[in-house]
Scaffold this active site. Sequence first.
Site, PDB file in Angstrom:
ATOM      1  N   VAL A  46      29.714  40.053  43.078  1.00 58.20           N
ATOM      2  CA  VAL A  46      29.628  41.140  41.830  1.00 58.20           C
ATOM      3  C   VAL A  46      28.627  42.285  42.344  1.00 58.20           C
ATOM      4  CG1 VAL A  46      28.840  41.689  39.685  1.00 58.20           C
ATOM      5  CG2 VAL A  46      30.278  39.705  40.117  1.00 58.20           C
ATOM      6  N   GLU A  83      30.500  41.716  33.879  1.00 55.35           N
ATOM      7  CA  GLU A  83      31.756  42.038  34.752  1.00 55.35           C
ATOM      8  C   GLU A  83      32.888  41.140  34.791  1.00 55.35           C
ATOM      9  OE1 GLU A  83      31.323  44.562  37.287  1.00 55.35           O
ATOM     10  OE2 GLU A  83      33.531  43.959  37.093  1.00 55.35           O
ATOM     11  N   PHE A  84      34.026  42.050  34.719  1.00 58.25           N
ATOM     12  CA  PHE A  84      35.367  41.299  34.617  1.00 58.25           C
ATOM     13  C   PHE A  84      36.190  41.543  35.888  1.00 58.25           C
ATOM     14  CE2 PHE A  84      34.011  42.965  30.487  1.00 58.25           C
ATOM     15  CZ  PHE A  84      33.895  41.906  29.652  1.00 58.25           C
ATOM     16  N   LEU A  85      35.767  41.684  37.024  1.00 58.78           N
ATOM     17  CA  LEU A  85      36.462  41.603  38.395  1.00 58.78           C
ATOM     18  C   LEU A  85      36.988  40.443  38.480  1.00 58.78           C
ATOM     19  CD1 LEU A  85      34.917  40.807  41.022  1.00 58.78           C
ATOM     20  CD2 LEU A  85      33.301  42.569  40.592  1.00 58.78           C
ATOM     21  N   LYS A 140      32.023  38.086  27.376  1.00 59.49           N
ATOM     22  CA  LYS A 140      32.225  37.400  28.619  1.00 59.49           C
ATOM     23  C   LYS A 140      32.673  36.049  28.693  1.00 59.49           C
ATOM     24  CE  LYS A 140      32.693  37.071  32.887  1.00 59.49           C
ATOM     25  NZ  LYS A 140      33.629  37.743  33.707  1.00 59.49           N
ATOM     26  N   ALA A 181      51.800  28.141  35.558  1.00 60.13           N
ATOM     27  CA  ALA A 181      51.249  26.819  35.658  1.00 60.13           C
ATOM     28  C   ALA A 181      51.015  26.380  37.028  1.00 60.13           C
ATOM     29  CB  ALA A 181      52.404  25.935  35.020  1.00 60.13           C
ATOM     30  N   GLY A 182      50.133  25.381  37.497  1.00 57.93           N
ATOM     31  CA  GLY A 182      50.029  24.788  38.929  1.00 57.93           C
ATOM     32  C   GLY A 182      49.079  23.922  39.137  1.00 57.93           C
ATOM     33  N   CYS A 194      34.096  30.743  38.832  1.00 61.38           N
ATOM     34  CA  CYS A 194      33.624  31.364  37.304  1.00 61.38           C
ATOM     35  C   CYS A 194      34.529  30.589  36.299  1.00 61.38           C
ATOM     36  CB  CYS A 194      34.192  32.802  37.151  1.00 61.38           C
ATOM     37  SG  CYS A 194      32.960  33.780  38.242  1.00 61.38           S
TER      38      CYS A 194
END
Length: 442
Positions: A11, A154-156, A211, A259-260, A267
């Site tokens: 970040v 932060e949303f990266l 967040k 899905a997986g 995070c």
Amino acid sequence: MKVSVIGLGHVGLVTAGALARWGHEVTGYDVDASKLTTLLAGEMPFYEPGLGELVSEGHAAGRLRYTRDIGEALAGAEVAFVCVGTPPLPGGGPDLSYVEAVGRAVAEHATGDLVLVEKSTVPASTGSRLSLTMAREQQSNGNVHQIDVVSNPEFLKEGTAVDDTLHPDRIVYGTASDRARDALREIYRVVVEQDDCPVVETDVASAELIKHASNAFLATRISFMNAVAHVCERVGADVEEIARGVGLDARIGPAFLRAGIGYGGSCFPKDVDAFAHLARQVGYQFELLDAVREINEGQRQLVLDKLRGELWHLEGKVIAVLGAAFKPGTDDLREAPAMYIARELLAAGATVRIYDPVALDGVAAELPEVELYVDPLEACRDAHAAVVATEWAEIREISADDFMKALAYPIVVDGRNAFDPDEFIAAGIRYHSVGRRSVTLI
Ligand code: NAD
Ligand code: UGA
């Protein structure tokens, strides 16, 4: 503005580069001496597409520099961004000791009035704690400058961090004073004007909570689809078709419905736990989030169950794990499903081979007993089964025929739904994926 960025990880380094692009004078500081040595040598401490170029641009413009001295980093700064880690503690809450350490350092070294911006992900009420800690520290060291705490989450996403930061969906900041709000307006003025980016101006605790709520909600969508996948497998439906049909509803949207093998990374797992922990602390049992975590952990186990279903005993078997990073586009191995699976396979006595295009150094450091491969088909050569753990393009390109020729037993457990089940099953592969047509186990 004169800005310092404290903590130069995934970040902090992107933030520093973006702030320099927007015309601010940025000084970066990190407590990790080896990271600074790497940066001062003009190299990148981790893999992130486009970051090297962004950072070089800041150096060339004379707007981005680094220092090994926190006092120098803060000298003359009007705004300081806290970008240090908040890793999980055993009880589920985040470790806020790095944030606290920065707060105390700022209270000691601020050379003028300062806006301190929490960019690290922290639980609601951290801003108040930070203000109190700094006020106490200032009382004892005689520093009289005004320090206003702001939450600016932060949303990266890793792998697209540069683009996410330069062209954000939204900017959120929570402030408790006009001075702090005006400083944040000035920090983001260029990007807001250029991109017409929506801004949420709110209070500190709400910004902190936005967040956690965002990450927990995205993780919930993934676990929801993984739960749907279980039903799909039992009734012969295809979870990819469900995601398409559901995601076309404009109220739902198509993102984060894959899905997986489950979500990994530094995070989602940490923040789902931290949010549930915060809720418990304030007297609310957020049981939905407990279920989100349990479903997620079950997905990794499912891959191992399918392997056992095919191979019976794993001891002495050679397994090719294709992909190590928690997702494509990064070399980050934190909470990577592949690493969990590799550890379990090793514990069961299997020989584990790992292919990854960028993360092998990290794998070698964490799991020295694993065999490393730079070519996915070489990793599969004479192996008893292949597991797809990260959907890198290099892995998606492998054909059913290539797998048939390379593997000793034609078993592919696809944790990322990277291949066409009809094609792979028709080619003779014992193909398993998540929530789609699979071969029947004995
Ligand atoms: P990271 O581990 O990549 O980087 C953190 C950096 O902080 C490290 O370089 C570390 O040496 C440094 N540091 C620790 N203590 C310090 C101190 N006292 N002074 C100066 N530097 C110090 O972590 P990250 O992935 O960049 O995450 C940072 C924060 O941002 C976390 O709270 C995380 O939850 C949040 N976040 C991360 C992402 C992501 O995609 N990685 C996205 C949004 C938010
Ligand atoms: C995530 C969020 O997307 C960011 O907005 C946020 O800033 C960041 O966490 C953070 O707070 O650190 P990131 O962890 O980098 O970003 O990566 P994502 O693309 O969100 O993927 C997370 C995990 O979910 C990966 O393991 C990925 O494979 C998995 N995933 C994602 C799915 O299993 N299904 C999906 O549909 C989407």
